[in-house]
Design a protein around this motif. Sequence first.
Motif, mmCIF file in Angstrom:
data_model
loop_
_atom_site.group_PDB
_atom_site.id
_atom_site.type_symbol
_atom_site.label_atom_id
_atom_site.label_comp_id
_atom_site.label_asym_id
_atom_site.label_seq_id
_atom_site.Cartn_x
_atom_site.Cartn_y
_atom_site.Cartn_z
ATOM 1 N N VAL A 141 -17.959 -9.182 -6.885
ATOM 2 C CA VAL A 141 -17.747 -10.059 -8.036
ATOM 3 C C VAL A 141 -16.543 -9.619 -8.871
ATOM 4 O O VAL A 141 -15.715 -10.447 -9.275
ATOM 5 N N GLN A 142 -16.421 -8.333 -9.111
ATOM 6 C CA GLN A 142 -15.294 -7.831 -9.886
ATOM 7 C C GLN A 142 -13.972 -8.165 -9.208
ATOM 8 O O GLN A 142 -13.021 -8.621 -9.847
ATOM 9 N N GLY A 143 -13.918 -7.972 -7.898
ATOM 10 C CA GLY A 143 -12.706 -8.288 -7.151
ATOM 11 C C GLY A 143 -12.390 -9.775 -7.169
ATOM 12 O O GLY A 143 -11.220 -10.177 -7.265
ATOM 13 N N SER A 144 -13.417 -10.607 -7.070
ATOM 14 C CA SER A 144 -13.225 -12.063 -7.105
ATOM 15 C C SER A 144 -12.572 -12.501 -8.406
ATOM 16 O O SER A 144 -11.646 -13.319 -8.418
ATOM 17 N N LEU A 145 -13.057 -11.969 -9.514
ATOM 18 C CA LEU A 145 -12.514 -12.344 -10.815
ATOM 19 C C LEU A 145 -11.086 -11.833 -10.982
ATOM 20 O O LEU A 145 -10.249 -12.498 -11.611
ATOM 21 N N ASN A 146 -10.791 -10.675 -10.404
ATOM 22 C CA ASN A 146 -9.420 -10.155 -10.446
ATOM 23 C C ASN A 146 -8.469 -11.062 -9.676
ATOM 24 O O ASN A 146 -7.352 -11.343 -10.120
ATOM 25 N N ILE A 147 -8.909 -11.530 -8.501
ATOM 26 C CA ILE A 147 -8.077 -12.430 -7.694
ATOM 27 C C ILE A 147 -7.886 -13.758 -8.412
ATOM 28 O O ILE A 147 -6.786 -14.324 -8.438
ATOM 29 N N LYS A 148 -8.955 -14.275 -8.992
ATOM 30 C CA LYS A 148 -8.881 -15.539 -9.723
ATOM 31 C C LYS A 148 -7.806 -15.485 -10.802
ATOM 32 O O LYS A 148 -7.063 -16.447 -11.019
ATOM 33 N N SER A 198 -24.432 -12.221 -14.185
ATOM 34 C CA SER A 198 -24.038 -12.758 -15.490
ATOM 35 C C SER A 198 -22.682 -13.455 -15.449
ATOM 36 O O SER A 198 -22.328 -14.201 -16.374
ATOM 37 N N LYS A 199 -21.902 -13.231 -14.373
ATOM 38 C CA LYS A 199 -20.570 -13.817 -14.241
ATOM 39 C C LYS A 199 -20.558 -15.096 -13.401
ATOM 40 O O LYS A 199 -19.488 -15.610 -13.069
ATOM 41 N N ILE A 200 -21.711 -15.646 -13.118
ATOM 42 C CA ILE A 200 -21.806 -16.783 -12.207
ATOM 43 C C ILE A 200 -21.037 -18.008 -12.708
ATOM 44 O O ILE A 200 -20.521 -18.811 -11.921
#
Length: 211
Positions: free
Chosen positions: A103-110, A158-160
């Motif tokens: 999840v952390q990596g996904s948000l960084n890429i976004k 919580s980041k969904i």
Amino acid sequence: MKKGILYIVSGPSGAGKSTLIKKALKTVDGFTFSVSYTTRERRPGEIDGVDYFFVDEDKFMELKEKDEFLEYAKVHGYYYGTSKTFIHEKLEQGYNIVLDVDVQGSLNIKTSIQEENPVLIFVLPPSYTELEKRLVGRGTESERDLAKRLEDSRWEVSKINEFNYVIVNRDVNESVNQLISIIIAEQLRVCRIENGLENRVDTFFKKEFER
């Protein structure tokens, strides 16, 4: 050339995202799976270069210093990173890419490549109790790692709202079909095909007038 689409599949450890991706990619064509780097130990059945590139922390930091990662993060006590060169080259060549990222990596890429309009898909287990059961059942983590992954899952869930889609993974076959549906639907969005849309409309009416 039409650029490829970047699909990012994420969720808590134990949600089943890797299984869904592998099964879905057996059905859809024209996809490349991006293999990430990690410093964690290889689990039974995993293959270096297929599931992950397994490296030690020194090698990971060397790659980081060379700016080789599109994103990287320390998750559950281990480092994970996504190859920048691989992603950009494949998208420019028109390949669709699926990433299995935390999840952390996904948000960084976004945040880092908003211009690519990536598709973020969150795989959610039916409940916290079921998540714990799955993690315990697979028997691949130490008690320390298991406790860390369960603790981290609270923040991850919580980041969904940062994601475009959510799949509640109750039944594997149903969830695979949902993932395939998302993949296909994104390819048909007008914003994805707008470069050639005007020609398609002109051709449509030209044929009508020639009748």
